[in-house]
Motif scaffolding. Structure first.
Motif, mmCIF file in Angstrom:
data_model
loop_
_atom_site.group_PDB
_atom_site.id
_atom_site.type_symbol
_atom_site.label_atom_id
_atom_site.label_comp_id
_atom_site.label_asym_id
_atom_site.label_seq_id
_atom_site.Cartn_x
_atom_site.Cartn_y
_atom_site.Cartn_z
ATOM 1 N N VAL A 293 -6.749 -28.977 -15.065
ATOM 2 C CA VAL A 293 -8.101 -29.304 -15.508
ATOM 3 C C VAL A 293 -9.012 -28.140 -15.136
ATOM 4 O O VAL A 293 -9.187 -27.840 -13.945
ATOM 5 C CB VAL A 293 -8.615 -30.605 -14.871
ATOM 6 N N ASN A 294 -9.545 -27.479 -16.153
ATOM 7 C CA ASN A 294 -10.454 -26.351 -15.943
ATOM 8 C C ASN A 294 -9.856 -25.293 -15.005
ATOM 9 O O ASN A 294 -10.532 -24.707 -14.164
ATOM 10 C CB ASN A 294 -11.799 -26.837 -15.387
ATOM 11 N N GLY A 295 -8.552 -25.070 -15.167
ATOM 12 C CA GLY A 295 -7.869 -24.027 -14.414
ATOM 13 C C GLY A 295 -7.408 -24.429 -13.029
ATOM 14 O O GLY A 295 -6.790 -23.622 -12.328
ATOM 15 N N ARG A 296 -7.670 -25.657 -12.597
ATOM 16 C CA ARG A 296 -7.208 -26.144 -11.298
ATOM 17 C C ARG A 296 -6.089 -27.159 -11.511
ATOM 18 O O ARG A 296 -6.070 -27.900 -12.504
ATOM 19 C CB ARG A 296 -8.344 -26.801 -10.515
ATOM 20 N N GLY A 297 -5.152 -27.207 -10.554
ATOM 21 C CA GLY A 297 -4.002 -28.082 -10.690
ATOM 22 C C GLY A 297 -4.125 -29.352 -9.872
ATOM 23 O O GLY A 297 -4.691 -29.363 -8.776
ATOM 24 N N ILE A 298 -3.559 -30.426 -10.414
ATOM 25 C CA ILE A 298 -3.487 -31.717 -9.736
ATOM 26 C C ILE A 298 -2.034 -32.166 -9.805
ATOM 27 O O ILE A 298 -1.498 -32.406 -10.895
ATOM 28 C CB ILE A 298 -4.402 -32.756 -10.418
ATOM 29 N N PHE A 299 -1.374 -32.248 -8.656
ATOM 30 C CA PHE A 299 -0.006 -32.759 -8.623
ATOM 31 C C PHE A 299 0.001 -34.247 -8.958
ATOM 32 O O PHE A 299 -0.872 -35.004 -8.505
ATOM 33 C CB PHE A 299 0.602 -32.597 -7.229
ATOM 34 N N VAL A 300 1.003 -34.658 -9.715
ATOM 35 C CA VAL A 300 1.279 -36.080 -9.919
ATOM 36 C C VAL A 300 2.721 -36.311 -9.483
ATOM 37 O O VAL A 300 3.656 -35.754 -10.066
ATOM 38 C CB VAL A 300 1.098 -36.510 -11.387
ATOM 39 N N ASP A 301 2.909 -37.066 -8.407
ATOM 40 C CA ASP A 301 4.250 -37.366 -7.881
ATOM 41 C C ASP A 301 5.124 -36.114 -7.781
ATOM 42 O O ASP A 301 6.195 -36.034 -8.381
ATOM 43 C CB ASP A 301 4.960 -38.401 -8.765
ATOM 44 N N PRO A 302 4.691 -35.101 -7.036
ATOM 45 C CA PRO A 302 5.454 -33.837 -7.009
ATOM 46 C C PRO A 302 6.864 -34.034 -6.467
ATOM 47 O O PRO A 302 7.051 -34.677 -5.438
ATOM 48 C CB PRO A 302 4.635 -32.949 -6.073
ATOM 49 N N PRO A 303 7.896 -33.510 -7.147
ATOM 50 C CA PRO A 303 9.256 -33.551 -6.612
ATOM 51 C C PRO A 303 9.363 -32.691 -5.354
ATOM 52 O O PRO A 303 8.481 -31.869 -5.075
ATOM 53 C CB PRO A 303 10.106 -32.971 -7.756
ATOM 54 N N PRO A 304 10.444 -32.854 -4.592
ATOM 55 C CA PRO A 304 10.624 -32.010 -3.400
ATOM 56 C C PRO A 304 10.597 -30.523 -3.760
ATOM 57 O O PRO A 304 11.123 -30.111 -4.791
ATOM 58 C CB PRO A 304 12.002 -32.441 -2.875
ATOM 59 N N HIS A 305 9.935 -29.744 -2.903
ATOM 60 C CA HIS A 305 9.910 -28.280 -3.010
ATOM 61 C C HIS A 305 9.178 -27.782 -4.256
ATOM 62 O O HIS A 305 9.408 -26.671 -4.723
ATOM 63 C CB HIS A 305 11.334 -27.705 -2.957
ATOM 64 N N SER A 306 8.246 -28.602 -4.782
ATOM 65 C CA SER A 306 7.509 -28.201 -5.985
ATOM 66 C C SER A 306 6.719 -26.920 -5.763
ATOM 67 O O SER A 306 6.676 -26.041 -6.634
ATOM 68 C CB SER A 306 6.552 -29.315 -6.408
ATOM 69 N N SER A 307 6.065 -26.792 -4.613
ATOM 70 C CA SER A 307 5.241 -25.612 -4.377
ATOM 71 C C SER A 307 6.069 -24.339 -4.334
ATOM 72 O O SER A 307 5.607 -23.267 -4.747
ATOM 73 C CB SER A 307 4.442 -25.772 -3.075
ATOM 74 N N LYS A 308 7.311 -24.431 -3.837
ATOM 75 C CA LYS A 308 8.180 -23.255 -3.820
ATOM 76 C C LYS A 308 8.527 -22.829 -5.244
ATOM 77 O O LYS A 308 8.604 -21.626 -5.546
ATOM 78 C CB LYS A 308 9.458 -23.544 -3.029
ATOM 79 N N ILE A 309 8.734 -23.806 -6.114
ATOM 80 C CA ILE A 309 9.034 -23.490 -7.506
ATOM 81 C C ILE A 309 7.839 -22.786 -8.149
ATOM 82 O O ILE A 309 7.966 -21.756 -8.811
ATOM 83 C CB ILE A 309 9.388 -24.767 -8.283
ATOM 84 N N LEU A 310 6.647 -23.332 -7.932
ATOM 85 C CA LEU A 310 5.448 -22.760 -8.533
ATOM 86 C C LEU A 310 5.129 -21.383 -7.954
ATOM 87 O O LEU A 310 4.655 -20.493 -8.663
ATOM 88 C CB LEU A 310 4.269 -23.704 -8.330
ATOM 89 N N LYS A 311 5.404 -21.211 -6.658
ATOM 90 C CA LYS A 311 5.112 -19.930 -6.008
ATOM 91 C C LYS A 311 5.879 -18.795 -6.662
ATOM 92 O O LYS A 311 5.392 -17.666 -6.737
ATOM 93 C CB LYS A 311 5.454 -20.024 -4.514
ATOM 94 N N ARG A 312 7.074 -19.085 -7.145
ATOM 95 C CA ARG A 312 7.869 -18.057 -7.806
ATOM 96 C C ARG A 312 7.198 -17.551 -9.079
ATOM 97 O O ARG A 312 7.517 -16.474 -9.575
ATOM 98 C CB ARG A 312 9.261 -18.592 -8.125
ATOM 99 N N TYR A 313 6.292 -18.333 -9.605
ATOM 100 C CA TYR A 313 5.557 -17.933 -10.808
ATOM 101 C C TYR A 313 4.138 -17.471 -10.466
ATOM 102 O O TYR A 313 3.281 -17.386 -11.339
ATOM 103 C CB TYR A 313 5.502 -19.092 -11.802
ATOM 104 N N GLY A 314 3.909 -17.193 -9.186
ATOM 105 C CA GLY A 314 2.608 -16.693 -8.781
ATOM 106 C C GLY A 314 1.532 -17.749 -8.743
ATOM 107 O O GLY A 314 0.346 -17.435 -8.787
ATOM 108 N N ILE A 315 1.939 -19.018 -8.650
ATOM 109 C CA ILE A 315 0.970 -20.111 -8.575
ATOM 110 C C ILE A 315 0.896 -20.558 -7.122
ATOM 111 O O ILE A 315 1.800 -21.227 -6.622
ATOM 112 C CB ILE A 315 1.384 -21.288 -9.474
ATOM 113 N N PRO A 316 -0.150 -20.189 -6.396
ATOM 114 C CA PRO A 316 -0.214 -20.509 -4.965
ATOM 115 C C PRO A 316 -0.544 -21.967 -4.717
ATOM 116 O O PRO A 316 -1.102 -22.668 -5.583
ATOM 117 C CB PRO A 316 -1.350 -19.608 -4.475
#
Length: 783
Positions: A293-316
């Motif tokens: 939403v407007n460039g900001r992210g909102i997790f919905v029921d994130p699976p395990p290790h979701s942030s590590k997956i996103l970090k690989r794509y430069g999404i902090p």
């Protein structure tokens, strides 16, 4: 006590040796040492018995990819430890799913935010698929915790009252009677009796005197000095460590995959599907999403290790500042606790009913009191019938029909909308039967049957009724609906290939982008969202906001281009990264440095006038905001505390502090922003051989990070441990929190250098990053 940098900071540096003692340790009883064991095996196994090293397993022992061990015995396979999605390991390896599971003494890995005793899906699989009970082998204390967890995940809360969660003008006929709905599912699976914890689980306790559990057929398991010994017919046949070592790399994160050198630009409105399957599918990840939403992210029921997956794509992690928790089944809430432990405080959006279940469940899982857990995040309650606004979007929540309380939502932004069903049963014949049985009111019946198919994007779950929606519900929908419909929570093999239906494609590269009308002042809102996520701008005033909009200029740097040149002094600027990654090219080894979205650099040259210390190069296409020196100084003209802190960080950057932080198995996992903030509270201190950093009975008021040299920690039970060197972090957190004296001694074995962290500064840091404090609870040192 609040932390602030004052003009006395340098004086504290000069007097820091007041915390270091030259005299001998007082002769008092010392406690056993406690350390935080690293799943990456960075910490040492001290005092391993010689006979353990020579122990020969006499039966087949298998290590599972996600962690955990299976031992094959006469009673069948016995599994030790159960990380999330452990069931899928057995299915993928072609193994018979075990009936018997041994819970480790430490059931929650705080470093990774992972429940390593996740018995839910092995239990569901055995009960609903194999028509048999699971057997849990555990202590009586662990059995009590398991019963608490399963009450919430199988049956839902004992007491249900959602009256305060529903808007006063919400029609009575639409209001769910959750008690009746939950009772239906508790009885509906077994018409002969109400479903209970004991319907699905059998418990075998370790005898507290012998530390032995009798499994049957001549098989027993005993706990012994941090191990489980499996005995069969009177012979010890296998030994398993009483801990769960998680893999270096989670199975759905491919380290060999090349990290894309792209600058991910979050959509104004859209969704990234992180997983679209369910807990029984060995080939798919459990469902979870990022709503943009407007460039900001909102997790919905994130699976395990979701942030590590996103970090690989430069999404902090900082780009995703909120989690919507739909309900408390393990395939939906396992990644939420991980997110809570990351970086700064996250906002949790759900109903008070769902949050109550989450707190009770994870308090039982982790052993952390509910009140402590509640302080780790910001709770923004979702209401039924009352819109909630976030990042310029409007969310409307509702209760779906599920075995435990579960929510779905509609979200509107820029003239478009996304519908998320939550886990639900949209099966008209069954819904009609529930209405006839008096479980559903007529309005509730029509609401559940009539999914709003008009939305721009529809994320609807599918699966096996009665707790999920059969795929047949969607087969006859019009093609215009199917074009906008993405099935989730279902294995792709279970969706017919010739009916026009599709499963949602997973991965950042498959992000669904919705064309929307941008918000008025949308770019200004994005900029303010970015800077207010940074610690130095956290107390932003309206006047500051106006100046930021005037002073910050967006600039693009293609991959490989130089942003700052080492040694230059002309035209210094302050930079804030809006998207992409920047590499710091150092002229001497201080540890790898990389900046990403929300990180800043360039302030040192502005404040000190010194030449730039390093080249900074765009590691990907890079979007930054630049601020000229004069505008930067004007912004902070009334912020002497922040200026002093930035100057202190500049001094620390001339030391090996970044390299030392990266030498620690826990601190190295901090984000660049967290490491920078940590540098702001470090004080470099020289220590002579023989001096004590602390001694037994002294006040616990300082933590230490070793820069160089060797230190000896002495405890009563363990004596003097092996020397600790560079990167070891000593923090007697429990004693600090409770204002108790040390029960151990810490002495310099050589002339050394440490970074001191004072108690008030440390707890101010923890108030910003509470997840790190949870990780360090019950520890005295981390290597």
């Amino acid at each position: 006590m609040a932390c602030h940098i004052t003009s006395e900071a340098d004086a504290r540096l000069l007097t820091s040796t007041a915390h270091i003692h030259d005299d001998s340790p007082t002769n008092v009883q010392l406690r056993p040492f406690r350390s935080l064991r690293s799943s990456n095996d960075h910490l040492r196994d001290r005092h391993r018995n010689a006979e353990d090293a020579a122990f020969q397993n006499r039966v087949e022992v298998l290590e599972l990819p996600r962690g955990g061990v299976i031992v094959k015995t006469k009673v069948g396979s016995i599994q030790f430890g159960m990380p999330p999605e452990t069931l899928k390991d057995s299915l993928l390896l072609g193994l018979e799913v075990p009936i018997h599971y041994v819970l480790p003494t430490v059931r929650f890995d705080r470093k990774n935010g992972v429940n390593v005793a996740e018995f839910e899906f092995p239990t569901y699989f055995n009960y609903f698929i194999r028509k048999r009970k699971c057997v849990l082998i555990l202590t009586t204390e662990a059995e009590e915790a398991v019963r608490t967890v399963f009450q919430e995940t199988l049956l839902g809360p004992k007491l249900v009252d959602i009256s305060e969660e529903i808007a006063a003008d919400y029609p009575e006929d639409l209001r769910p009677d959750l008690r009746k709905e939950l009772d239906f599912f508790a009885i509906g699976f077994n018409s002969s009796a109400r479903l209970t914890v004991d319907s699905m689980l059998e418990f075998i306790n370790f005898n507290p005197n012998s530390n032995t559990a009798e499994v049957g057929e001549g098989v027993s398991i005993r706990k012994e000095a941090g191990k489980f010994i499996v005995n069969q017919d009177g012979i010890d046949v296998a030994m398993v460590e009483d801990r769960v070592d998680l893999p270096l790399q989670y199975p759905n994160i491919d380290e060999e995959e090349t990290v894309p050198d792209i600058c991910f630009e979050p959509p104004l409105f859209g969704v990234t599907v992180l997983g679209s399957s369910h807990g029984f599918d060995p080939h798919g990840s459990v469902s979870g999403y990022v709503i943009w939403v407007n460039g900001r992210g909102i997790f919905v029921d994130p699976p395990p290790h979701s942030s590590k997956i996103l970090k690989r794509y430069g999404i902090p992690a900082s780009l995703i500042d909120c989690v919507i928790l739909s309900h408390c089944h393990a395939d939906h809430d396992a990644g939420t606790f991980q997110k809570i432990l990351e970086e700064s405080k996250v906002t949790i959006m759900t109903t008070p009913t769902v949050l109550g279940s989450f707190l009770r469940k994870y308090s039982a899982v982790s052993g952390i009191p509910e009140k402590t857990l509640r302080r780790l995040f910001v709770f923004r309650p979702a209401s039924i019938g009352r819109a909630l606004k976030l990042h310029g979007a409007e969310f409307n929540f509702f209760y779906s029909l599920h075995a435990i309380p579960c929510i779905g939502f509609e979200v509107y932004f820029g003239g478009k909308s996304i519908f998320f069903s939550g886990d639900t049963c949209n099966d008209p014949p069954r819904l009609n039967a529930l209405y006839e049985a008096g479980v559903l009111k007529e309005g509730r019946l029509e609401f559940l049957k009539n999914c709003p198919w008009n939305h721009s994007i529809i994320l609807h779950e599918a699966g096996v009724p009665p707790i999920h929606t059969p795929v047949s519900t969607f087969v006859d929908k019009h093609d215009s609906v199917k074009d906008r419909l993405y099935l989730v929570h279902v294995a792709s093999k279970d969706v017919p290939s010739d009916c026009g239906l599709k499963c949602a494609s997973t991965g950042v590269e498959n992000t669904i982008r919705i064309d929307v009308t941008p918000l008025q002042h949308g770019e200004a809102i994005q900029l303010l969202d970015l800077v207010t996520s940074m610690e130095i701008f956290r107390n932003l005033s309206v006047e500051n906001a106006r100046d930021i909009l005037l002073f910050f200029r967006k600039q693009f740097y293609p991959k490989g281009s130089t942003v700052i040149t080492a040694g230059s002094t002309d035209n210094p600027k302050f930079f804030v990264i809006a998207s992409g990654r920047a590499q710091v090219v150092l002229d001497k080894p201080k540890g790898e440095m990389e900046y990403t979205t929300g990180d800043y650099f360039g302030e040192t040259s502005i404040l000190t006038g010194a030449p730039r210390a390093a080249d900074i190069v765009a590691g990907t296409d890079l979007v930054v905001y630049e601020v000229d020196k004069g505008d930067f100084l004007y912004l902070f003209r009334h912020s002497e505390t922040i200026i002093r802190r930035m100057l202190h960080i500049a001094r620390m950057r001339s030391t090996p502090s970044w390299e030392v932080i990266n030498s620690n198995s826990i601190l190295r996992e901090l984000t660049a922003a967290q490491k920078t903030r940590l540098q702001g509270i470090l004080h470099e201190t020289k220590v002579s051989k023989g001096q004590y950093l602390w001694r037994a009975a002294s006040e616990a008021s300082v933590a230490y990070l070793i820069e160089d040299g060797e230190f000896i920690l002495t405890t009563l039970e363990e004596g003097s441990l092996d020397p600790f060197r560079k990167g070891a972090f000593f923090c007697d957190l429990d004693k600090m929190k409770n204002e108790l004296p040390h029960l151990s001694t810490l002495r310099a074995a050589t002339d050394s250098t440490v970074f001191s962290i004072y108690k008030d500064d440390l707890f101010a840091y923890f108030s910003e990053y509470p997840g790190l404090m949870v990780i360090l609870l019950d520890t005295e040192f981390v290597e």
